[in-house]
Enzyme design. Structure first.
Site, short mmCIF file in Angstrom:
data_model
loop_
_atom_site.label_atom_id
_atom_site.label_comp_id
_atom_site.label_asym_id
_atom_site.label_seq_id
_atom_site.Cartn_x
_atom_site.Cartn_y
_atom_site.Cartn_z
N ASP A 1 0.88 -1.15 0.00
CA ASP A 1 0.00 0.00 0.00
C ASP A 1 0.93 1.22 0.00
OD1 ASP A 1 -2.34 1.69 0.54
OD2 ASP A 1 -1.57 1.80 2.58
N ASP B 1 -0.17 5.02 0.88
CA ASP B 1 -0.47 6.00 1.93
C ASP B 1 -0.53 5.34 3.31
OD1 ASP B 1 -0.96 8.24 0.07
OD2 ASP B 1 -2.64 7.00 -0.57
#
Length: 212
Positions: free
Chosen positions: A19, A21
């Site tokens: 991922d 953020d």
């Protein structure tokens, strides 16, 4: 951010997805000062109070999120600012939204710093020959700008965004889309993320999820 899996836990996988953020960098550290600055400039520009400006932002964000839920555009700062201008009811200068979007993201990018533990792991995996990818919500343009700012482009084979997949995590379609792009079976892959509600959705399609 902490508790990243070790290289020993990951080196057997053909592909490791990250991922972006709040995994590779801390989102709030960049978002909060950027939001504070742009809202103050919005208040000054339209000669309204900061309290009123914050109310407009909260309302705009809520309405856009509800209307476009599950789409990358539900996070669009451009749409937030356009909706805020609509809420003023006394102006139709919607092009001002472009200015505030630019101000926000320029400041956001300047505030970003990479998580050192994440970078160490990325480098270790890359050195071991493990293929790397990113699966992330939000639109492609800004996510690519973030990768460029963090200087991590060269480590990742591909970035898959919710904008191009057409759905956001945890919808299984975005994970299947990533597997197709890498031409790899789910049981040969892992995902490192921070959100149990979104990133852990990868396990529904057979991708091992490590939450940090």
């Amino acid at each position: 951010m902490s508790n990243f899996p070790t290289i020993k836990e990951l080196q057997s996988y053909e592909v490791v997805f990250f991922d972006l953020d709040n995994t590779i960098y801390n989102y709030e550290d960049a978002h909060q000062p950027s939001l504070a600055m742009v809202l103050q400039q919005f208040a000054n520009h339209f000669d309204i109070t900061l309290v009123k400006t914050k109310e407009l932002y909260a309302t705009a964000r809520r309405e856009i999120n509800q209307r476009l839920h599950g789409q990358a555009s539900c996070h669009s700062r451009l749409l937030y600012f356009k909706e805020m201008i609509t809420g003023l009811k006394n102006t139709s200068i919607y092009s001002d939204a472009l200015l505030f979007e630019k101000i926000y993201w320029q400041h956001f990018l300047s505030e970003m710093t990479i998580n050192k533990e994440a970078l160490k792991l990325i480098k270790q995996l890359h050195k071991k020959g493990v293929r790397l990818g990113i699966i992330t919500d939000l639109n492609t343009q800004i996510q690519l700008q973030k990768m460029k700012k963090l200087k991590i482009e060269s480590y990742f084979e591909q970035i898959i965004t919710s904008e191009e997949a057409g759905v956001e995590k945890p919808d299984s379609a975005i994970f299947y889309f990533a597997l197709e792009r890498f031409d790899v079976k789910a049981d040969k892959t892992a995902l490192i993320g921070d959100n149990i509600k979104t990133d852990a959705g990868s396990e529904e399609v057979g991708i091992k999820c490590f939450l940090i």
